[in-house]
Scaffold this motif. Structure first.
Motif, PDB file in Angstrom:
ATOM      1  N   LYS A 281      26.494   0.428  54.513  1.00  0.00           N
ATOM      2  CA  LYS A 281      25.530  -0.472  55.168  1.00  0.00           C
ATOM      3  C   LYS A 281      24.282   0.309  55.583  1.00  0.00           C
ATOM      4  CE  LYS A 281      25.341  -4.724  57.071  1.00  0.00           C
ATOM      5  NZ  LYS A 281      25.452  -4.825  58.527  1.00  0.00           N
ATOM      6  N   THR A 282      24.470   1.399  56.294  1.00  0.00           N
ATOM      7  CA  THR A 282      23.346   2.209  56.758  1.00  0.00           C
ATOM      8  C   THR A 282      23.578   3.667  56.351  1.00  0.00           C
ATOM      9  OG1 THR A 282      23.020   0.774  58.670  1.00  0.00           O
ATOM     10  CG2 THR A 282      22.077   2.978  58.807  1.00  0.00           C
ATOM     11  N   ASP A 299      18.248   5.127  55.014  1.00  0.00           N
ATOM     12  CA  ASP A 299      17.534   4.232  55.934  1.00  0.00           C
ATOM     13  C   ASP A 299      16.812   5.031  56.998  1.00  0.00           C
ATOM     14  OD1 ASP A 299      18.584   1.556  54.977  1.00  0.00           O
ATOM     15  OD2 ASP A 299      20.441   2.676  55.293  1.00  0.00           O
ATOM     16  N   PHE A 300      17.400   6.192  57.322  1.00  0.00           N
ATOM     17  CA  PHE A 300      16.747   7.069  58.280  1.00  0.00           C
ATOM     18  C   PHE A 300      16.991   8.506  57.850  1.00  0.00           C
ATOM     19  CE2 PHE A 300      16.018   9.322  62.261  1.00  0.00           C
ATOM     20  CZ  PHE A 300      14.881   8.683  62.738  1.00  0.00           C
TER      21      PHE A 300
ATOM     22  N   ARG B 234      18.420   0.424  46.454  1.00  0.00           N
ATOM     23  CA  ARG B 234      18.114   0.704  47.866  1.00  0.00           C
ATOM     24  C   ARG B 234      16.719   1.286  47.941  1.00  0.00           C
ATOM     25  NH1 ARG B 234      23.174   1.278  51.091  1.00  0.00           N
ATOM     26  NH2 ARG B 234      21.929   1.581  52.958  1.00  0.00           N
ATOM     27  N   THR B 235      16.061   1.075  49.025  1.00  0.00           N
ATOM     28  CA  THR B 235      14.744   1.678  49.192  1.00  0.00           C
ATOM     29  C   THR B 235      14.775   2.658  50.359  1.00  0.00           C
ATOM     30  OG1 THR B 235      14.208  -0.259  50.481  1.00  0.00           O
ATOM     31  CG2 THR B 235      13.374  -0.200  48.236  1.00  0.00           C
ATOM     32  N   GLY B 237      13.957   4.378  53.744  1.00  0.00           N
ATOM     33  CA  GLY B 237      13.548   3.888  55.055  1.00  0.00           C
ATOM     34  C   GLY B 237      12.623   4.892  55.715  1.00  0.00           C
ATOM     35  N   GLU B 238      12.794   5.052  57.000  1.00  0.00           N
ATOM     36  CA  GLU B 238      11.953   5.947  57.777  1.00  0.00           C
ATOM     37  C   GLU B 238      12.366   7.401  57.551  1.00  0.00           C
ATOM     38  OE1 GLU B 238      11.038   6.224  62.548  1.00  0.00           O
ATOM     39  OE2 GLU B 238      12.205   4.542  61.784  1.00  0.00           O
ATOM     40  N   TYR B 253      17.759   5.944  66.707  1.00  0.00           N
ATOM     41  CA  TYR B 253      17.809   4.999  65.585  1.00  0.00           C
ATOM     42  C   TYR B 253      19.154   4.266  65.572  1.00  0.00           C
ATOM     43  CZ  TYR B 253      18.213   3.202  60.837  1.00  0.00           C
ATOM     44  OH  TYR B 253      18.420   2.380  59.752  1.00  0.00           O
ATOM     45  N   GLN B 257      20.071   0.285  65.914  1.00  0.00           N
ATOM     46  CA  GLN B 257      20.847  -0.459  64.920  1.00  0.00           C
ATOM     47  C   GLN B 257      22.194  -0.929  65.481  1.00  0.00           C
ATOM     48  OE1 GLN B 257      19.730  -1.059  61.629  1.00  0.00           O
ATOM     49  NE2 GLN B 257      17.826  -0.339  62.549  1.00  0.00           N
TER      50      GLN B 257
END
Ligand SMILES: Cc1cc2nc3c(=O)[nH]c(=O)nc-3n(C[C@H](O)[C@H](O)[C@H](O)COP(=O)(O)OP(=O)(O)OC[C@H]3O[C@@H](n4cnc5c(N)ncnc54)[C@H](O)[C@@H]3O)c2cc1C
Ligand SMILES: Cc1cc2nc3c(=O)[nH]c(=O)nc-3n(C[C@H](O)[C@H](O)[C@H](O)COP(=O)(O)OP(=O)(O)OC[C@H]3O[C@@H](n4cnc5c(N)ncnc54)[C@H](O)[C@@H]3O)c2cc1C
Lengths: 322, 260
Positions: A281-282, A299-300, B234-235, B237-238, B253, B257
């Motif tokens: 998911k992340t 994502d980060f 997927r792209t 993120g930060e 972060y 979330q």
């Protein structure tokens, strides 16, 4: 309603979580009937747990041979039952052994096989399985067009939901083993289960790569995983360098994981590694190379030294969880 | 000891793998093709057993014409001969059909003591062909082997899975599948590459095996793909530089979330 046969995976009288997931999936297709193959006395230990997840029947195939021979006793039990009860489907966990059992059952009962589905549903008269292939790059819906659908389900993909039922017991006679065609298990070295959740079941996975640098340094990865209540994974480079045992490898030739949170420490993000984790998911990545491909899917991301960043994160998590 | 080793040509995992838009089968033309890495280890294990016990190694492949590359690589590594089943009718075969065709093809080779496969192919990933083949051939299966030992007609194997290590034993003839950790495959030598050019490759069709072409391939499959769609990639993120607060930034972060 037709029965749906579910092969029970159990260790030392404990049912594995993947079996509860199968029972939950089976309820969408018909009446879950659990099939226990094991040493004499196994079924009485696991029956209550199976009923808690909706098994209305427990088929019991118990004997010494059931434990002393590889794969074939399970195939014999399922094929015998499939002939007797004409089930709506046969569900088996997509573990290494489960895939083998499923393949042999399918060919023996002249039926098609769906491999490693992440979801299963009824659509009219059909049982339709969803597969996530090429490391999550494609989503495919398929069905079995001949015979009884024999389906392996990826552990962790379907949620296990309790649903109290009353289970009746029924004995299944196993045919005699033909030693020329069977493989004997002469001894076992069981894997020692640690305190961490199982890799494929964990909702948090923290993985280390070659950047971790040594087996001792993997403590940095483990501490973060423990702070988050997660499992530890490793890239193949880390495994091949002897930093971490092989069964923790994530990727195309290792485990496929889909946790809520995946943290990659010192992993470049090769396509074969991504194949095992990009459905998370992340994704959070720490790498000192700003060009590392792992950042393309994170994502980060933090560009930095994992030995600075990970301990600080561990401390923050511990503080917040207090 | 006569050994048949099963080799498969697969799309290189370093290139993009796709399904064809028309019939949802593997788009084999869009990717570079290589001998599956695990099969190199199967070939290596076969060669080591031959070196220890004598006999002959036959590489067997079911696949389109270009799959002959997989066979050739096995011959270059040191296999003695090869059988390649190639037939347009096979396009779109499912796991069961593939195993049935392999079983028939093994049957064309005389005096087989051991069949060696990889434990899982990197494209289909069924992890089931070796077990199904054992079922069809009536052979004991010693699969997911980390270590193989043959003494007389007794074969012992260490099988490594998540549940630990199992020590397995059976009588030859038997079927083995090898895991990624079993050995380091050799590179073909220049001599091996030259010698391979003269080694015999028998090419067979489905009809040669006594199978009905209508019973194999997409039309004969017992499973059917209803729909297939690529997942959007997927792209990124930060991304931040660590200025001594990287760990704290991640924690913030994750809190945002609701992950901690
Ligand atoms: C057929 C096949 C199957 C494969 N299967 C798998 C598989 O199942 N799983 C898998 O993982 N791989 C697999 N691979 C291997 C894969 O191609 C890569 O080689 C592997 O994933 C690389 O692992 P890595 O990212 O740990 O190492 P590397 O690519 O060497 O990356 C290490 C990273 O760590 C970073 N780093 C170094 N020190 C630090 C530090 N102090 N702090 C922060 N970052 C640091 C570096 O910048 C680098 O990006 C397979 C390959 C093939 C051909
Ligand atoms: C993404 C994808 C999903 C699929 N899902 C399904 C499904 O759910 N049900 C279904 O019935 N079919 C399915 N198929 C088709 C199936 O993968 C093929 O029939 C394939 O030829 C056999 O399975 P495998 O390669 O996965 O074999 P595995 O069982 O993973 O292969 C193990 C070993 O068997 C040997 N082997 C396998 N195939 C050959 C061959 N052609 N020639 C020589 N040796 C071989 C090799 O030694 C290999 O290492 C799928 C195919 C793809 C590409």
């Amino acid at each position: 309603m037709s029965e749906v046969l579910v092969l029970v995976e159990h260790v030392d009288g404990e049912v594995k979580k993947a079996t509860f997931e199968l029972l939950s999936a089976a309820r969408r297709l018909g009446e879950p009937a659990a099939v226990v193959v094991g040493a004499v006395g196994t079924a009485s230990k696991v029956k209550d747990a199976l009923a808690r997840y909706g098994a209305t029947k427990v088929y019991v195939a118990e004997s010494d041979d059931a434990v002393n021979y590889l794969v074939t006793p399970k195939v014999d039990a399922l094929a015998t039952l499939a002939g007797r009860v004409s089930p709506a489907a046969v569900l088996i966990s997509a573990s290494l052994e489960g895939k083998e059992v499923a393949g042999r059952v399918a060919v023996r009962i002249d039926s098609g096989l769906l491999v490693d589905v992440v979801d299963v549903e009824r659509s009219g008269d059909d049982v339709v399985g969803t597969q996530s292939i090429f490391g999550g790059g494609f989503v495919v819906k398929s069905k079995v067009s001949t015979g009884t659908p024999v389906i392996t389900v990826r552990p962790g993909a379907v949620e296990a939901e309790a649903a109290e039922a009353v289970a009746t017991e029924e004995t299944v006679e196993l045919p005699a083993v033909d030693p020329a065609r069977a493989t004997r298990i002469t001894s076992r070295e069981p894997a020692v289960a640690g305190d961490r959740p199982e890799l494929t079941e964990a909702s948090v996975v923290v993985s280390g790569g070659r950047g971790v640098g040594s087996a001792e340094n993997f403590a940095v990865v483990e501490r973060l995983a423990d702070a988050l209540g997660g499992a530890v994974g490793a890239s193949r480079a880390a495994v091949d360098s002897g930093y971490y045992p092989h069964q923790f490898q994530v990727g195309q030739t290792g485990k496929t994981v889909s946790p809520q949170l995946y943290i990659a420490l010192g992993i470049s993000g090769a396509i074969q590694h991504r194949a095992g984790m990009q459905t998370a998911k992340t994704i959070v990545a720490v790498n000192k190379d700003a060009e590392a491909p792992i950042f393309e899917i994170a994502d980060f991301g933090v560009v930095g030294d994992l030995f600075q960043v990970a301990p600080q994160l561990t401390e923050e998590v511990t503080k917040r969880r207090g | 000891m006569n050994i048949v080793v099963l080799v498969k040509l697969v799309p290189d995992t370093y290139s993009e793998r796709k399904l064809s838009d028309t019939d949802h089968t593997l788009d084999r033309d869009s990717a570079d093709a290589v001998l599956d890495e695990i099969n190199e280890r199967a070939v290596e294990e076969a060669l080591q057993l031959k070196e220890a016990h004598g006999g002959e190694v036959t590489a067997l492949c079911v696949g389109p014409d270009r799959a002959v590359d997989a066979v050739r690589k096995a011959l270059q590594m040191g296999a003695d001969k090869a059988v390649h089943v190639s037939d347009a009718a096979l396009h779109g075969s499912d796991v069961i059909t593939t195993a049935k065709v392999l079983a028939k093809a093994v049957g064309t080779i005389d005096g087989v003591d051991l069949v060696i496969a990889g434990n899982e192919a990197s494209d289909g990933r069924a992890g089931a062909v070796p077990a199904i083949l054992a079922e069809l051939l009536g052979l004991p299966q010693l699969t997911h082997a980390n270590k193989v030992t043959v003494e007389g007609d007794t074969i012992t194997v260490e099988r490594a899975t998540d549940d630990g290590v199992l020590h397995l034993q059976a009588t030859l003839p038997a079927l083995v599948s090898v895991s990624e950790k079993i050995n380091e495959p050799r590179y073909p030598s220049f001599k091996g590459i030259m010698a391979a050019k003269k080694k015999p490759i028998t090419t067979l069709t489905v009809a040669d095996l006594g199978l009905d072409p209508a019973g194999v391939g997409l039309s004969g499959a017992w499973t059917a793909v209803l729909e297939a769609a690529p997942k959007p990639p997927r792209t990124a993120g930060e991304r931040v530089e660590d200025n001594g607060d990287g760990g704290t930034k991640i924690a913030e972060y994750l809190v945002g979330q609701k992950l901690i």
